[in-house]
Design a protein around this motif. Structure first.
Motif: not given
Ligand code: SAM
Ligand code: GLN
Length: 287
Positions: A193-194, A196
């Protein structure tokens, strides 16, 4: 706040005060904070409405109220957040795990089982509190994980959470930039879950997020896709054949992700997983 306050009257007053101060989840927040101060579950409050508060309890609660009206997230005030039915420690160096991210965890667990890799090794890139990989390790007791974050402070929190969830013996923590610390490793799956959020959208975020959450956990570059470019481009080589890369995405990013995957040229199959509201939340790329 003087005189005699009971749990019931204090909750009522605080709910009103939070509402007047633009806190959306006024009642819930009041209950979670009072439960925290008293060291009790929320249900306790409901069966002890008439219980009077002691002066020290009132003082502690007042301090919590003050932080909340300054829009500090409840999770940072109480230092914890529930995720996947588990209790995670959080602080200002870690993103507060979101319910949306449970979609990624559930999708990953389902797929690891489907490909019979419950005993495999996964990577979690940008682990924050460790919410994603520690949940997978909790629910799949034979899985092992390597977890990466650029923030040492976040890794310290993830380590504490691994201890508390008793999965420390199946996890390795590496500090560094995205895939660099794992460039010579192979995984059954990579999860991420970078950050974003497109730069231009940062300004409009709620104060809870913009002021209190670590910017390095949120900002994904001009178009919000900086980290996905790296993940879709470079993780192919690190994933075993038949394995997958699963990423949480922001609203409206699925199409961009699929074209990045196509450009990378190493993915056999793509999937987009929606949440219960029908919003595309997770992209899975199969090796
Ligand atoms: N996985 C956690 C979750 O879902 O709650 C945290 C996700 S948060 C959106 C992104 C995380 O990536 C943050 O913990 C941040 O420190 C980390 N991060 C940011 N840039 C990074 C980089 N270049 N390399 C590794 N991690 C990075
Ligand atoms: N879901 C978070 C938010 O909307 C963003 C997290 C991220 O960038 N991965 O605030």
């Amino acid at each position: 706040m003087s005189e005699i306050w009971t749990i019931g009257s204090l909750l009522k007053w605080t709910e009103g005060y939070f509402n007047d101060n633009g806190i959306e989840t006024a009642r819930l927040d009041a209950e979670v904070l009072l439960g925290h101060v008293l060291g009790k579950e929320r249900i306790y409050l409901y069966i002890h409405f008439d219980q009077p508060l002691q002066q020290d309890e009132l003082a502690a609660f007042k301090a919590c109220i003050k932080k909340r009206v300054q829009r500090m997230p409840v999770a940072y005030i109480v230092g914890r957040k529930e995720f996947m039915g588990l209790d995670f420690q959080v602080n200002e160096y870690t993103l507060v795990p979101r319910p949306d991210t449970e979609i990624l965890v559930e999708a990953a667990i389902e797929r690891l089982k489907a490909i019979k890799k419950e005993n495999g090794i996964i990577a979690d890139i940008g682990t924050g509190s460790g919410a994603i990989c520690l949940s997978v390790l909790h629910y799949l007791p034979e899985t092992r994980a390597v977890t990466v974050d650029i923030s040492e402070e976040a890794l310290a929190v993830a380590k504490a959470n691994a201890e508390a969830l008793e999965v420390s013996n199946r996890i390795e923590f590496l500090q560094g930039d995205m895939l660099k610390p794992v460039k010579d490793r192979r995984f059954s799956a990579i999860l991420s879950n970078p950050p974003y959020i497109p730069d231009a959208d940062i300004e409009a975020l709620e104060p809870e997020v913009k002021v209190y959450e670590p910017m390095g956990a949120l900002a994904g570059g001009t178009d919000g896709l900086d980290f996905y470019r790296q993940l879709t481009g470079a993780s192919g080589e690190l994933i075993e054949d038949g394995g997958f890369l699963a990423m949480e995405i922001g609203i409206g990013q699925a199409e961009d992700l699929l074209s990045l995957a196509e450009q990378a040229g190493c993915w056999q199959k793509t999937e987009v997983v929606k949440d219960l509201a029908g919003i595309e939340r997770v992209v899975v790329l199969w090796k």
